[in-house]
Design an enzyme around this catalytic site. Structure first.
Site: not given
Length: 88
Positions: A14-16, A18
Site C-alpha cells: 500500500l505505497h504511492a 495504491p
C-alpha cells in the site's frame, strides 16, 4: 462502527499509487475512516498517514468507518480497492 479485515495483494503493497487510490476512495465520505496495521492506526484520508504505515504486500489490514455514512463508505472503499486489485 463498521470494519473489515483484508489482505493487501498489490505487488508493491500500500505505497504511492495504491495508497492514493485508497485515500481518494475514503475522502468521498463524511465519516471517519481509519486503517490499522501492526497495532498502528491512521486516518485513511491522509496520504502521509497511510504511507507512514509502510504496508507491504501480503499484509493484513483493518479498515474501519465510523459516522453517518459508514455503511456506504465501507462498501464503496472495499469495492474500489478490490476492483483495483489492491486487496484480495
Amino acid at each position: 462502527m463498521k470494519q473489515i479485515t483484508v489482505n493487501v495483494i498489490d505487488p508493491v503493497g500500500l505505497h504511492a499509487r495504491p495508497a492514493t487510490v485508497a485515500v481518494n476512495a475514503a475522502s468521498k465520505f463524511k465519516c471517519e475512516v481509519n486503517v490499522s496495521f501492526k497495532g498502528r492506526e491512521v486516518n485513511m484520508k491522509s496520504i502521509m498517514g497511510v504511507m507512514s504505515l509502510g504496508i507491504p504486500t501480503h499484509s493484513e489490514i483493518t479498515i474501519s468507518c465510523d459516522g453517518d455514512d459508514e455503511d456506504s463508505a465501507i462498501a464503496a472503499i472495499e469495492e474500489v480497492l478490490r476492483a483495483q486489485k489492491i486487496i484480495g
